[in-house]
Design an enzyme around this catalytic site. Structure first.
Site, PDB file in Angstrom:
ATOM      1  N   SER A   1       0.805  -1.220   0.000  1.00 33.40           N
ATOM      2  CA  SER A   1       0.000   0.000   0.000  1.00 33.40           C
ATOM      3  C   SER A   1       0.838   1.271   0.000  1.00 33.40           C
ATOM      4  O   SER A   1       0.315   2.362  -0.176  1.00 33.40           O
ATOM      5  CB  SER A   1      -0.941   0.003   1.208  1.00 33.40           C
ATOM      6  OG  SER A   1      -0.204   0.016   2.411  1.00 33.40           O
TER       7      SER A   1
ATOM      8  N   TYR B   1      15.547  -4.989  13.924  1.00 36.83           N
ATOM      9  CA  TYR B   1      15.244  -4.828  12.498  1.00 36.83           C
ATOM     10  C   TYR B   1      16.334  -5.482  11.649  1.00 36.83           C
ATOM     11  O   TYR B   1      16.055  -6.225  10.712  1.00 36.83           O
ATOM     12  CB  TYR B   1      15.134  -3.334  12.171  1.00 36.83           C
ATOM     13  CG  TYR B   1      14.817  -3.024  10.729  1.00 36.83           C
ATOM     14  CD1 TYR B   1      13.525  -3.150  10.240  1.00 36.83           C
ATOM     15  CD2 TYR B   1      15.808  -2.581   9.851  1.00 36.83           C
ATOM     16  CE1 TYR B   1      13.225  -2.853   8.919  1.00 36.83           C
ATOM     17  CE2 TYR B   1      15.526  -2.283   8.535  1.00 36.83           C
ATOM     18  CZ  TYR B   1      14.232  -2.412   8.072  1.00 36.83           C
ATOM     19  OH  TYR B   1      13.939  -2.132   6.755  1.00 36.83           O
TER      20      TYR B   1
ATOM     21  N   ILE C   1      16.207   4.705   1.285  1.00 38.57           N
ATOM     22  CA  ILE C   1      15.279   4.951   0.187  1.00 38.57           C
ATOM     23  C   ILE C   1      14.225   5.947   0.663  1.00 38.57           C
ATOM     24  O   ILE C   1      13.832   5.930   1.835  1.00 38.57           O
ATOM     25  CB  ILE C   1      14.583   3.625  -0.243  1.00 38.57           C
ATOM     26  CG1 ILE C   1      15.637   2.548  -0.555  1.00 38.57           C
ATOM     27  CG2 ILE C   1      13.667   3.858  -1.433  1.00 38.57           C
ATOM     28  CD1 ILE C   1      16.569   2.868  -1.701  1.00 38.57           C
TER      29      ILE C   1
END
Lengths: 244, 233
Positions: free
Chosen positions: A13, A154, A187
């Site tokens: 999404s 992470y 990014i």
């Protein structure tokens, strides 16, 4: 992926996942766009890729929920008649000094990013094995390759995805199923937008390209890995030349 | 080096390490289901029971000073599962093992950081050996541990705690001699002079690193092997 294929994309999404969907749309594929909570954003991406020539449908699933994750591939296959490829992109992070993180915070990152993806892939396996050219592409991270401070869980989860790539790549290679990963650096996404510029800039300054990456540049690499080829069990670093 | 804490289950390297360390003037403690009960291990009551994290958090350096902590590898079944139950079992095994490791790593770092630093070593088996011999550890867990170590090392270096992984290929030692010919021949495609790495040699190498007070490495995965290691193929 050259002929139209059914591709399941998690975390579709927004950010890199949305860009991957948009990048694949022109190929006329059937895209199963998986989202966790933002139905509106997922619908918007679906409309965009449909306008570009792809068939698309959105699927809600929380990657931290074992049953939802395991059952998602069957729902997608029931809608599209099978699955040819899975792009494991969904991820979340709980950043902070490792000493300050609680067990539930660490657990949620591992369950969503690593074992959630593992459950999804193993649930999709029967469908991938029926495909003429099954493909798996996982979105790891720079943290999974070389580690990043403030992101121990992470990084562990993303390193684990590289391990999944090694493991499934070896086991599924003889069946003709390609398994690879990409490891994005910094990014332009919502996730990095939350980080202070002074935290990111030093990384950019010591990378070969000296700039932040764009989601579509990761999508390019994912599209390449979805094509049949001789690349297997590999993690492509898309980090502007940071890791060396 | 004041004291060493070994965390993990017995295997050839942990056994060899214990033997090597016993020849040095250093106290060796163990944490794991196999550890003998009763002896003081850094808690006033000598209690080893409870989770490893609880033991580390309650460790009393005045009773048992340690400045080196070594994590052994964890065996995780990783055959390809086919049923929903098997998928869940495999996913849960990885989730539990990794979460447990991360919590123990956090506690180990906290303990050393509070007491003038030290070294943490995490043993991670060479996963390329999977192509040659059956091995008990999982590449998923292994790669996750390495990434965690690389990240944690960046955070904790300023507290004088060094954290590294040692990449070992001891599985080759466990292949019976009469079954060794095929895997040995397969290593020739990478390196014709491949040699097994005996656990005692690897333990000796690690002891050398443990003994060095000014160790010039942190956040690294240090490969050990002759002619063929995972990161040099």
């Amino acid at each position: 992926m050259t002929p139209p294929s059914t591709i399941l994309i998690t975390g579709a999404s927004r950010g890199i996942g949305a860009s991957i969907a948009e990048h694949l749309a022109a190929g006329g594929h059937r895209l199963a766009l998986c989202y966790r909570s933002d139905r509106g954003a997922a619908d918007q991406i679906a409309a965009t890729v449909q306008a570009a020539g792809a068939e698309a449908e959105v699927f809600q699933a929380d990657m931290s929920d074992p049953q939802e994750t395991r059952e998602l591939p069957a729902r997608v296959a029931a809608r599209f008649g099978g699955i040819d490829a899975v792009v494991g992109n969904a991820g979340m992070t709980k950043d902070g000094p490792f000493f300050t993180l609680q067990a539930d915070q660490i657990s949620s990152v591992i369950r969503t990013n690593l074992t959630g993806t593992l459950r999804l892939l193993l649930g999709a396996l029967p469908f991938l094995e029926q495909s003429a050219a099954g493909r798996i592409v996982l979105v790891s991270s720079l943290g999974g390759v070389y580690g990043t401070d403030g992101q121990v869980p992470y990084s562990a989860s993303k390193g684990g995805l590289i391990g999944v790539t090694h493991w499934l790549g070896e086991l599924l290679g003889p069946k003709g199923i390609g398994v690879n990963a990409v490891a994005p650096g910094f990014i332009e996404t919502d996730m990095t937008a939350a980080l202070a510029r002074e935290r990111i800039q030093p990384f950019l300054d010591v990378s070969a390209l000296r700039r932040i990456g764009k989601p579509e540049e990761i999508a390019q690499a994912v599209r390449f890995l979805l094509e049949p080829g001789y690349v297997q069990s590999t993690t492509i670093r898309c980090d502007g030349g940071f890791a060396r | 080096m004041n004291g060493v804490l070994l965390i993990g289950e017995p295997d050839s390297l942990m056994d060899a390490l214990r033997a090597k360390l016993s020849g040095l003037p250093v106290a060796v403690h163990e944490l794991g289901d196999h550890a003998p009960a009763g002896a003081p291990v850094g808690r006033p009551d000598g209690d080893r029971q409870g989770s490893a994290v609880a033991v580390l958090d309650a460790w009393d350096m005045s009773i048992a000073p340690i400045d080196r902590i070594i994590f052994g590898p964890v065996a995780i079944e990783h055959d390809l599962p086919r049923t929903a139950d098997d998928i869940e079992r495999l996913a849960l095994a990885h989730e539990t093992a990794l979460l447990s490791f991360l919590m123990q790593l956090q506690a180990a770092g906290r303990l050393l950081a509070r007491h003038r630093g030290g070294q943490i070593w995490v043993i991670t088996p060479d996963q390329s050996a999977r192509y040659l011999v059956p091995i008990s550890t999982s590449p998923i867990d292994t790669m996750a541990r390495r990434a965690a170590v690389k990240s944690f090392a960046r955070e904790i270096r300023r507290m004088d705690v060094l954290v590294n992984c040692l990449e070992v290929q001891l599985e080759f030692d466990q292949v019976p001699a009469d079954q060794w010919r095929t895997p040995r021949n397969r290593t020739n495609v990478y390196a014709s002079r491949f040699r097994k790495s005996p656990a005692t040699s690897v333990a000796g190498f690690l002891c050398g690193l443990l003994a060095q007070a000014d160790l010039p490495m942190s956040g690294l995965v240090v490969p050990v092997g002759i002619g063929l290691t995972e990161q040099s193929i």
